[in-house]
Design an enzyme around this catalytic site. Structure first.
Site, short mmCIF file in Angstrom:
data_model
loop_
_atom_site.label_atom_id
_atom_site.label_comp_id
_atom_site.label_asym_id
_atom_site.label_seq_id
_atom_site.Cartn_x
_atom_site.Cartn_y
_atom_site.Cartn_z
N ASP A 216 0.82 -1.22 0.00
CA ASP A 216 0.00 0.00 0.00
C ASP A 216 0.85 1.26 0.00
O ASP A 216 1.99 1.26 0.47
CB ASP A 216 -0.91 0.02 1.24
CG ASP A 216 -0.13 -0.11 2.53
OD1 ASP A 216 0.78 -0.97 2.59
OD2 ASP A 216 -0.41 0.65 3.48
N GLU A 217 0.26 2.32 -0.51
CA GLU A 217 0.78 3.68 -0.37
C GLU A 217 2.28 3.79 -0.66
O GLU A 217 3.00 4.47 0.06
CB GLU A 217 0.51 4.19 1.05
CG GLU A 217 -0.96 4.19 1.40
CD GLU A 217 -1.22 4.50 2.86
OE1 GLU A 217 -2.20 5.22 3.12
OE2 GLU A 217 -0.48 4.03 3.73
C1 TNX Z 1 -3.89 3.86 5.62
S1 TNX Z 1 -5.05 1.57 4.48
C2 TNX Z 1 -2.93 2.88 5.73
C3 TNX Z 1 -2.24 2.69 7.00
C4 TNX Z 1 -2.69 3.66 8.05
C5 TNX Z 1 -4.18 3.83 7.96
C6 TNX Z 1 -4.75 4.70 9.02
C7 TNX Z 1 -3.61 1.16 4.27
C8 TNX Z 1 -3.44 -0.04 3.51
N1 TNX Z 1 -2.65 1.94 4.77
O1 TNX Z 1 -0.85 2.77 6.81
O2 TNX Z 1 -2.33 3.18 9.30
O3 TNX Z 1 -4.51 4.37 6.71
O4 TNX Z 1 -6.15 4.69 8.99
#
Ligand code: TNX
Length: 516
Positions: A324-325
């Site tokens: 993710d991200e």
């Molecule tokens: C998004 S959702 C993230 C996390 C954070 C979270 C906080 C996702 C796969 N990654 O790294 O902790 O939001 O709500």
């Protein structure tokens, strides 16, 4: 079944003098108290009472001993357990309808006996959870409480809509001890959750010993959000968590997030960085700034060794690779990286799960994507699904347990919105994302990210009552979906959480029974 029973009860009230209705009135419906709602329930009008002479006969010793431990603690009765299907309470691996599959059960309560029948021990365990919820809330007291220990007579035939019903705990942003994790596993087990996803690494901490890369835990695990001491699991600790979950028919899914969310690893080993220089440990809450060095060969040796050790400790089929991200990884690097990471996990005999971002890369046929966004369409994911990818649903605006309930909630975040319990319940996992139909959905997961979560009381507060809402969406047939009936069932859980010491949020959407 359930609907027609309720319908019949209404009929009795309105045309109470008709003879047919009077006959039905003698057989009341089972009380609307079980979460997740069962597939079907029929009442027989009898009342079972658990007495000091009660015994358990079981075809699965572990399930019998699990139930006996709970019953002994609250009733003070000896509750001997013996092998085989005879006892006041019989847990039997024969005679269950084939329709209940490997996770479902048939529960029969008469005036004198309780019988749970299933095709596999997991089904007996699920049936035991239903039985507990039909007994008074005090049955879940950890200390001796007073009865009478009655349960309404009837038959429940029950099995899950989806095979995958998960909960995630982020032990990276804040570290939680083995006993804190086990406490949460015990709590989720009551709602027929069968996967427990441990988010073991992130920018703020690396939480498991990897023998071939020891600094990951000792240095990378030495802090957490806010600068506290952090911590890590030894491999024996991790195995203890896995075994504890397994004894509750829950499979652990370990996650090592990559290529982003890796500052703790990059800080632990300078040679993993493209620059050759280690960044400092990180204790803030920003996301998206770190990346493993995609062109570096050592990156893949590292992943191979980490995944190899983790796979050897993990009996379940999955390794979660995050994904993710990864906003500081270029699109082409990301694609290359996710491709190689999948090959590595496969070489260690495991199936990949990744956050749905991985659908931006070519996926192995077996790779599972976990949807976490707040949208109801996602083009790369829909096209992966068209090619056969299966999905676990965790839409953040419904399933994220770290979202605040309302503006006044002290813990949690708001980026995906405010999520009170009816919002957590108000979506259909099999018809939520365009291009992702029921047959492509393996199930649901409720993640609990812990940037703001520090204690077990905090975990309880964010997970209850929302975790049971997500668990019900994963288990119960869509035909039972009814917010009024759900809220009433959920209210019945309040007194149970009270006796168990679960620090739940008293949502104003629920009419909690007095005293709970
Ligand atoms: C998004 S959702 C993230 C996390 C954070 C979270 C906080 C996702 C796969 N990654 O790294 O902790 O939001 O709500």
């Amino acid at each position: 079944m359930r609907r027609s029973l309720i319908g019949a009860a209404v009929l009795i009230v309105t045309v109470g003098t008709a003879p047919a209705a009077a006959a039905r009135a003698a057989t009341p419906a089972l009380p609307n108290v079980v979460v997740p709602a069962p597939v079907s329930e029929t009442a027989n009008g009898a009342t079972f009472t658990l007495t000091s002479s009660a015994t358990i006969g079981t075809d699965a010793a572990d399930v019998g001993n699990y139930l006996a431990a709970i019953l002994r603690a609250s009733t003070g009765y000896p509750i001997p357990v013996s092998a085989g299907g005879s006892g006041t309470i019989a847990l039997s691996l024969s005679g269950a309808p084939s329709s209940v599959g490997t996770q479902g059960y048939q529960l029969t309560v008469t005036g004198t006996n309780v019988t749970v029948q299933a095709n596999a021990a997991a089904g007996l365990f699920a049936g035991v959870q239903t039985l507990l919820q039909l007994l008074p809330p005090a049955i879940q007291s950890p200390t001796v409480a007073s009865g009478p220990w009655t349960a309404p007579g009837g038959t429940v035939v029950d099995y899950p809509r989806f095979g995958h019903r998960g909960a995630m705990l982020d032990v990276a942003r804040h570290f939680f001890t083995v006993s804190q994790v086990e406490r949460y596993i015990d709590e989720i087990a009551h709602y027929k959750v069968n996967y427990f996803h441990l988010h073991l690494s992130d920018d703020q901490g690396w939480r498991i010993v990897i023998n071939s890369w020891p600094n990951l835990a000792t240095y990378g695990g030495s802090t957490e959000v806010g600068g506290g001491p952090g911590g890590y699991y030894t491999q024996a600790d991790y195995s203890a968590i896995v075994a504890y979950a397994q004894a509750r028919y829950i499979t652990v899914i370990p996650e090592i997030d990559m290529p982003g969310h890796t500052n703790a690893a990059l800080a632990s080993y300078a040679q993993l960085n493209c620059s050759g220089k280690a960044p400092r440990l990180y204790t803030g809450t920003k996301v998206g700034f770190s990346s493993l060095c995609v062109p570096l060969d050592l990156t893949y040796t590292f992943i191979d060794q980490v995944v190899g050790e983790l796979a050897a400790l993990t009996p379940g089929p999955y390794i979660h690779i995050g994904g993710d991200e990864a906003s500081s990884t270029t699109a082409s690097d990301y694609s290359y990286f996710i491709n190689r990471a999948q090959q590595i996990v496969a070489a260690h005999g495991k199936t990949v799960i990744g956050w749905h971002d991985i659908a931006n890369a070519p996926l192995l046929a077996s790779t599972v994507a976990q949807f976490w966004d707040t949208t109801t369409s996602n083009a790369p994911l829909a096209s992966a699904v068209a090619n056969g990818t299966k999905v676990v649903m965790s839409p953040a605006n419904h399933a994220y347990l770290d979202m605040k309930y309302n503006r006044q909630t002290k813990l949690g975040q708001t980026w995906a919105g405010l999520v009170d319990v009816n919002t957590a319940y108000g979506w259909n996992p099999g018809a939520y994302l365009s291009g992702v139909g029921e047959s492509s959905v393996l199930g649901v997961e409720a993640p609990l990210w812990t940037e703001t979560i520090v204690t077990s009381a905090d975990i309880d507060y964010m997970a209850f009552p929302r975790l049971p809402a997500i668990a019900e969406l994963g288990w119960s047939p869509w035909s039972t979906h009814d917010v009024t009936a759900f809220d009433s069932r959920l209210g019945a859980q309040g007194p149970r959480w009270k006796v168990m010491g679960v620090n739940y949020y008293h949502s104003t959407q629920i009419a909690w029974p007095a005293g709970s």
